[in-house]
Design an enzyme around this catalytic site. Sequence first.
Site, PDB file in Angstrom:
ATOM      1  N   GLY A 180      10.970  20.150 -15.733  1.00  0.00           N
ATOM      2  CA  GLY A 180      12.486  18.966 -15.485  1.00  0.00           C
ATOM      3  C   GLY A 180      11.175  18.058 -14.341  1.00  0.00           C
ATOM      4  CG  HIS A 213       3.812  21.888  -9.261  1.00  0.00           C
ATOM      5  ND1 HIS A 213       3.674  20.939  -9.863  1.00  0.00           N
ATOM      6  CD2 HIS A 213       5.531  21.573  -8.762  1.00  0.00           C
ATOM      7  CE1 HIS A 213       5.045  19.872  -9.968  1.00  0.00           C
ATOM      8  NE2 HIS A 213       5.857  20.498  -9.644  1.00  0.00           N
TER       9      HIS A 213
END
Length: 161
Positions: A14, A125
Amino acid sequence: MQKQQPSLVIFTDGAARGNPGPGGYGIVMFWGPHKKELSAGYRLTTNNRMELMAVIVALQSLTKKNLPVTIYTDSQYVVNSVEKKWLDNWIKTDFKGGKKNKDLWLKYYQLSKQYNVKFKWVKGHAENEWNNRCDELATAAADGNNLLIDEGYENSINIMQ
């Protein structure tokens, strides 16, 4: 000999541009050799709501019940709430103390009863190809046009005003 079903693996993420701000979710699902991607954007929401919305939409998209499902997410909020049984306590106390996202947590809770859901945390990430793809889908959705309304969030802020 019974044929073994492929395992269902789901990656979710999200994103929110500002917190709150425009947001989106991204999902990549694997069932054996099959892959499916889902995403949507919302005009005003939070990052945690989009993390949880991704899980809900992924489960809602399933057509077979009682499957073992492994969900990979970079959201410690989602993983810890379920795996450490925080959600069970929130439900018992009716989200006492102002716990957020009650609408989505209750929706997840009902859906989760239909599956054997296991969460695995992955670093966001980082090196995980599918978490990164979910992030791309989520941020593109947040930056898109024709954003949906996160009624649960917008209604909650209207009540407080």
